[in-house]
Design an enzyme around this catalytic site. Structure first.
Site, short mmCIF file in Angstrom:
data_model
loop_
_atom_site.label_atom_id
_atom_site.label_comp_id
_atom_site.label_asym_id
_atom_site.label_seq_id
_atom_site.Cartn_x
_atom_site.Cartn_y
_atom_site.Cartn_z
N ASN A 73 0.87 -1.17 0.00
CA ASN A 73 0.00 0.00 0.00
C ASN A 73 0.91 1.22 0.00
O ASN A 73 1.55 1.52 1.01
CB ASN A 73 -0.89 -0.04 1.25
N TRP A 74 0.95 1.90 -1.14
CA TRP A 74 1.89 3.02 -1.28
C TRP A 74 1.36 4.31 -0.67
O TRP A 74 2.05 5.33 -0.69
CB TRP A 74 2.25 3.23 -2.77
N LYS A 75 0.14 4.26 -0.17
CA LYS A 75 -0.49 5.43 0.47
C LYS A 75 -0.30 6.68 -0.41
O LYS A 75 -0.32 6.56 -1.63
CB LYS A 75 0.06 5.60 1.89
N HIS A 119 -9.38 0.94 5.34
CA HIS A 119 -8.07 1.14 5.96
C HIS A 119 -8.22 2.04 7.19
O HIS A 119 -9.06 2.93 7.21
CB HIS A 119 -7.10 1.78 4.95
N GLU A 178 -6.63 4.48 8.20
CA GLU A 178 -6.54 5.93 7.94
C GLU A 178 -7.86 6.45 7.38
O GLU A 178 -8.25 7.59 7.65
CB GLU A 178 -5.35 6.19 6.99
N GLU A 192 -4.86 -4.98 10.73
CA GLU A 192 -3.85 -3.95 10.93
C GLU A 192 -4.13 -3.24 12.26
O GLU A 192 -4.95 -2.31 12.30
CB GLU A 192 -3.89 -2.93 9.79
N GLY A 215 2.93 2.29 10.92
CA GLY A 215 3.86 3.40 10.74
C GLY A 215 4.59 3.80 12.00
O GLY A 215 5.24 4.84 12.06
N SER A 252 3.92 -2.14 10.36
CA SER A 252 5.37 -2.21 10.53
C SER A 252 5.97 -3.56 10.13
O SER A 252 6.90 -4.05 10.79
CB SER A 252 5.77 -1.83 11.97
N GLY A 297 3.09 -1.06 4.33
CA GLY A 297 3.06 0.37 4.04
C GLY A 297 4.47 0.89 3.76
O GLY A 297 4.98 0.78 2.64
N GLY A 298 5.12 1.43 4.76
CA GLY A 298 6.43 2.08 4.59
C GLY A 298 7.44 1.23 3.83
O GLY A 298 8.13 1.72 2.92
P1 13P Z 1 3.30 0.39 7.77
O1 13P Z 1 3.85 -0.87 7.14
O2 13P Z 1 4.01 1.63 7.33
O3 13P Z 1 3.20 0.26 9.27
O4 13P Z 1 1.79 0.56 7.23
C1 13P Z 1 0.92 -0.50 7.30
C2 13P Z 1 -0.31 -0.15 6.55
O5 13P Z 1 -1.08 0.71 6.96
C3 13P Z 1 -0.54 -0.84 5.27
O6 13P Z 1 -1.83 -0.63 4.82
#
Ligand code: 13P
Length: 249
Positions: free
Chosen positions: A9-11, A94, A96, A166, A172, A212, A233-234
């Protein structure tokens, strides 16, 4: 035997040229990969990335979509427009979206049903806040989000749904749930699916872990019985970190 499913997920990161560069590297480096793979760039990069991953073993995903098919919804993107770009999967619910943009279970459920009606696959994200975990409510929160998120979804359509657990406090932050804690929630969610859809569906549903995930913890997480993949994510923003996760074994 469930297949592993590793998704990036590149956000809200990367311009089109940056997204294209990463997508090209991933297609090259994952072509001999054994698992199911997905990248979910921002809306503005979907067409560019879609042209690169087309006919590869990397699926194209969107990070969200509108709850309506079309109409006066300023700033929203519809399922029809996503399909027109070749999107195969949509990430919904998600944390967020839930906590920053205040999407509730009813709205997320509407999106889930709409995506499935139009033939997309769905990754339905669930997960508790830190205060909910500390209050002993993690299972209850995940159960509610699962049950409400899947309301109206038929057993046949469930085959196109992946759940992503998640925990919000692990996203993050560099804090990963221990493999044991994550596996316990995954096992619980699997039971919830069993109650709703029966034993076969419960055994088959893919439940990803997200929060993470890094190259150095992916293998321990994936080794757990109920963890079938990762939503990253990251670490999905660079091939150097995503590829070792995608090829954890
Ligand atoms: P991180 O891997 O940056 O913690 O993010 C997880 C995430 O929200 C993937 O959708």
């Amino acid at each position: 035997m469930r297949n592993y499913y590793i998704a990036g997920n590149w956000k809200m990161h990367k311009t089109r040229s940056e997204a294209a560069e990463l997508a090209k590297t991933l297609v090259a480096q994952l072509k001999d990969g054994k698992h199911k793979y997905l990248v979910a760039p921002t809306f503005t990069s979907l067409e560019t990335v879609g042209a690169i991953v087309k006919e590869s073993n990397v699926l194209l995903g969107a990070q969200n979509m509108a709850a309506e098919e079309q109409g006066a919804h300023t700033g929203e993107v519809s399922v029809l427009q996503l399909k027109d770009l070749g999107v195969q999967v949509v990430i919904l619910g998600h944390s967020e979206r839930r906590h920053v943009y205040k999407e509730n279970d009813a709205l997320i459920n509407k999106k889930v049903n709409l995506a499935l009606k139009h033939g997309l696959e769905v990754i339905l994200c669930i997960g508790e806040l830190l205060e909910e975990r500390e209050a002993g409510k993690a299972e209850q929160v995940c159960e509610t989000q699962t049950v409400k998120g899947l309301a109206g979804v038929s057993a046949a359509d469930l085959a196109r749904v992946t759940i992503a657990y998640e925990p919000v406090w692990a996203i993050g932050t560099g804090k990963t749930a221990t493999p044991e804690d994550a596996d316990a929630i995954h096992a619980y969610v699997r039971k919830v699916i069993g109650k709703l859809y029966g034993a076969d569906a419960s055994a088959q549903i893919i439940i990803q872990y997200g929060g993470s995930v890094k190259p150095d913890n992916a293998a321990q997480l994936m080794a757990k019985e109920n963890i079938d993949g990762a939503l990253v994510g990251g670490a999905a923003l660079k091939a150097d970190t995503f590829v070792p996760i995608a090829k954890f074994s």
